[in-house]
Design a protein around this motif. Structure first.
Motif, PDB file in Angstrom:
ATOM      1  N   VAL A  12       2.310  15.340  57.872  1.00  0.00           N
ATOM      2  CA  VAL A  12       1.827  16.305  58.865  1.00  0.00           C
ATOM      3  C   VAL A  12       3.067  16.939  59.470  1.00  0.00           C
ATOM      4  O   VAL A  12       3.887  16.246  60.081  1.00  0.00           O
ATOM      5  CB  VAL A  12       0.960  15.615  59.941  1.00  0.00           C
ATOM      6  CG1 VAL A  12       0.585  16.611  61.038  1.00  0.00           C
ATOM      7  CG2 VAL A  12      -0.294  15.020  59.308  1.00  0.00           C
ATOM      8  N   SER A  13       3.232  18.244  59.298  1.00  0.00           N
ATOM      9  CA  SER A  13       4.532  18.875  59.585  1.00  0.00           C
ATOM     10  C   SER A  13       4.366  20.285  60.134  1.00  0.00           C
ATOM     11  O   SER A  13       3.365  20.964  59.863  1.00  0.00           O
ATOM     12  CB  SER A  13       5.351  18.935  58.290  1.00  0.00           C
ATOM     13  OG  SER A  13       6.563  19.633  58.454  1.00  0.00           O
ATOM     14  N   ASP A  14       5.373  20.740  60.885  1.00  0.00           N
ATOM     15  CA  ASP A  14       5.462  22.164  61.154  1.00  0.00           C
ATOM     16  C   ASP A  14       5.903  22.851  59.868  1.00  0.00           C
ATOM     17  O   ASP A  14       6.302  22.202  58.901  1.00  0.00           O
ATOM     18  CB  ASP A  14       6.396  22.455  62.332  1.00  0.00           C
ATOM     19  CG  ASP A  14       7.817  21.931  62.142  1.00  0.00           C
ATOM     20  OD1 ASP A  14       7.977  20.821  61.599  1.00  0.00           O
ATOM     21  OD2 ASP A  14       8.766  22.620  62.561  1.00  0.00           O
ATOM     22  N   ASP A  67      10.474  12.228  51.688  1.00  0.00           N
ATOM     23  CA  ASP A  67      10.394  10.770  51.723  1.00  0.00           C
ATOM     24  C   ASP A  67       8.976  10.325  52.045  1.00  0.00           C
ATOM     25  O   ASP A  67       8.461   9.356  51.468  1.00  0.00           O
ATOM     26  CB  ASP A  67      11.350  10.202  52.785  1.00  0.00           C
ATOM     27  CG  ASP A  67      12.807  10.236  52.363  1.00  0.00           C
ATOM     28  OD1 ASP A  67      13.078  10.291  51.150  1.00  0.00           O
ATOM     29  OD2 ASP A  67      13.677  10.198  53.249  1.00  0.00           O
ATOM     30  N   SER A  68       8.336  11.024  52.981  1.00  0.00           N
ATOM     31  CA  SER A  68       6.971  10.679  53.380  1.00  0.00           C
ATOM     32  C   SER A  68       6.033  10.789  52.193  1.00  0.00           C
ATOM     33  O   SER A  68       5.298   9.851  51.858  1.00  0.00           O
ATOM     34  CB  SER A  68       6.501  11.609  54.503  1.00  0.00           C
ATOM     35  OG  SER A  68       7.362  11.521  55.626  1.00  0.00           O
ATOM     36  N   MET A  69       6.042  11.938  51.536  1.00  0.00           N
ATOM     37  CA  MET A  69       5.123  12.174  50.424  1.00  0.00           C
ATOM     38  C   MET A  69       5.373  11.231  49.257  1.00  0.00           C
ATOM     39  O   MET A  69       4.440  10.723  48.631  1.00  0.00           O
ATOM     40  CB  MET A  69       5.253  13.618  49.956  1.00  0.00           C
ATOM     41  CG  MET A  69       4.893  14.658  51.003  1.00  0.00           C
ATOM     42  SD  MET A  69       5.139  16.327  50.333  1.00  0.00           S
ATOM     43  CE  MET A  69       5.230  17.278  51.837  1.00  0.00           C
ATOM     44  N   ILE A  80      -0.047   8.251  58.144  1.00  0.00           N
ATOM     45  CA  ILE A  80       0.417   9.616  58.414  1.00  0.00           C
ATOM     46  C   ILE A  80       1.869   9.564  58.864  1.00  0.00           C
ATOM     47  O   ILE A  80       2.241   8.744  59.707  1.00  0.00           O
ATOM     48  CB  ILE A  80      -0.447  10.280  59.499  1.00  0.00           C
ATOM     49  CG1 ILE A  80      -1.853  10.559  58.954  1.00  0.00           C
ATOM     50  CG2 ILE A  80       0.194  11.574  60.013  1.00  0.00           C
ATOM     51  CD1 ILE A  80      -2.833  11.045  59.994  1.00  0.00           C
ATOM     52  N   SER A  81       2.679  10.434  58.276  1.00  0.00           N
ATOM     53  CA  SER A  81       4.073  10.581  58.712  1.00  0.00           C
ATOM     54  C   SER A  81       4.199  11.933  59.402  1.00  0.00           C
ATOM     55  O   SER A  81       3.998  12.982  58.779  1.00  0.00           O
ATOM     56  CB  SER A  81       5.027  10.504  57.520  1.00  0.00           C
ATOM     57  OG  SER A  81       6.355  10.718  57.932  1.00  0.00           O
ATOM     58  N   LEU A  82       4.483  11.888  60.690  1.00  0.00           N
ATOM     59  CA  LEU A  82       4.649  13.107  61.477  1.00  0.00           C
ATOM     60  C   LEU A  82       6.076  13.623  61.306  1.00  0.00           C
ATOM     61  O   LEU A  82       7.034  12.876  61.507  1.00  0.00           O
ATOM     62  CB  LEU A  82       4.364  12.810  62.950  1.00  0.00           C
ATOM     63  CG  LEU A  82       4.481  13.972  63.929  1.00  0.00           C
ATOM     64  CD1 LEU A  82       3.445  15.040  63.637  1.00  0.00           C
ATOM     65  CD2 LEU A  82       4.339  13.457  65.369  1.00  0.00           C
TER      66      LEU A  82
END
Length: 401
Positions: A324-326, A315-317, A297-299
């Motif tokens: 996991v993001s606002d 970049d995370s995806m 998971i990348s917050l």
């Protein structure tokens, strides 16, 4: 060089690119250079750290060609002068395309009275409005979030060693807010009320909160005065709110017993974390990209861009981590909660921690979401996508000059 076809349009440009300020900006420029190379666009790389790359016959020869444009990030190289002390780009009638990856309020010294023809790309639609209102001498402004980069062979979710990764600093604690002489209390109530408003309304921009305060108390100020207030105070207001939300989020993850690896500075808080929270020194973007490929998971706490986004989500995806993001208006166009992203409410960090815990306990479902995130990001949100858009604008501007 002859014409090159790009999405059905012709490109005859010769593009100067500047690098040498920060490793992250160099990394972004490298993505553009890869695109130009693939599309056989003629380009010249100048490094601000090495004068002989822009004070040489090769540079003079290149910039003497027809259809020359300059591409830069955060104003790098814009102040270059010719031998007579005049702005180089203006004297050569070369348009400058300036990708601004921070809020444009930080660049009033360049954008208020630009010395050359600047076409700005900004990461938030609110920034477009800001430039149009306060930087009226900027020739053109376009919305274009940062893109993401795929770098690693994507590991399966179960083989990733990092449970939750956060890449970046926390905002430093504001000990003292600068006084504003326009107010009897030197801005004390403005700071208090705008911070409170943003905490309660986290989809509002900082300048929106400031202007709301001024209107509520019937201050009759010129646009110039309002700009001066925003320029002087917004970063302090924003840092306070962002720090609060980030620390509350990490504390909630800690309380839920979730392991988090943080790479960045200023994460100290009044209540010490448990061993669940591992804070590492800040690393460069090349090292960050490797870690993303090993994270489940990348917050992501988006910089306060409520209608845009920066690169971390993409970049995370693109490297297989579940993002996991606002939320932001731009993200919501293509990314749906529970399908290809997980959104959280900045004011409900406890629920965010519960969602993260569930995802870690259900790797099959989590991997499906991360795979869909990759499929969406590769379609809409790579630097390749951004370079296509920037080049289209460059060609349109060049054709109209």
């Amino acid at each position: 060089m002859g014409y090159n076809f790009i999405n059905g349009t012709r490109s005859k440009l010769n593009i100067v690119v500047f690098l040498g300020a920060l490793d992250v900006l160099d990394y972004f420029i490298e993505r553009f250079v890869e695109y130009f190379t693939e599309k056989k666009i003629n380009y010249y790389i100048a490094d601000i750290r090495e004068a002989d790359t822009y004070q040489c016959s090769e540079f003079d020869e290149f910039t003497s060609k027809d259809n020359v444009c300059m591409l830069t990030f955060n104003n790098l190289g814009i102040d270059l002068q010719n031998g007579e002390g005049a702005n180089f780009w203006k004297s050569h009638e070369i348009p400058v395309f300036n990708y601004i990856v921070d809020h444009p309020r930080h660049y009033g010294n360049t954008l208020l009275n630009p010395k050359c023809d600047i076409y700005a790309f900004v990461l938030d639609k609110n920034h477009v409005d800001f430039i149009k209102k306060y930087y009226k001498k900027v020739v053109g402004v376009y919305f274009s979030p940062n893109g993401g980069t795929e770098t690693e062979v994507i590991k399966s979710y179960k083989d990733r060693k990092i449970d939750v990764l956060y890449m970046g600093n926390c905002q430093h604690k504001i000990e003292q807010y600068p006084p504003i002489k326009l107010f009897e209390d030197y801005g004390s109530s403005m700071y208090k009320e705008t911070i409170s408003y943003l905490i309660q309304n986290p989809m509002a921009s900082t300048e929106e909160a400031i202007i709301r305060y001024l209107e509520n108390y019937h201050f009759e100020l010129s646009d110039e005065q309002i700009f001066e207030i925003i320029e002087a105070t917004a970063v302090y207001i924003e840092h306070t709110v962002r720090r609060l939300f980030k620390l509350e989020g990490i504390k909630a993850l800690d309380s839920a017993g979730i392991n988090v690896d943080i790479y960045g500075d200023n994460w100290e808080c009044d209540e010490p974390y448990s061993d669940n929270i591992r804070i590492h020194k800040r690393i460069n973007i090349y090292e960050c990209m490797k870690l993303i490929g090993d994270a489940k998971i990348s917050l992501c706490y988006i910089p306060w861009y409520k209608k845009g986004c920066s690169e971390k989500n993409f970049d995370s995806m693109l490297n297989g981590a579940l993002c996991v993001s606002d939320k932001s208006e731009y993200l919501d166009e293509h990314y749906k909660d529970g399908y290809n992203i997980i959104y959280f409410d900045l004011n409900n960090p406890g629920q965010m921690a519960l969602d993260v815990k569930w995802l870690l306990e259900h790797p099959t479902e989590a991997e499906v979401i991360s795979s869909r995130g990759y499929e969406t990001a590769i379609k809409y949100d790579t630097w390749y996508n951004r370079a296509e858009y920037v080049l289209k604008i460059m060609n349109d501007v060049n054709d109209s000059r």
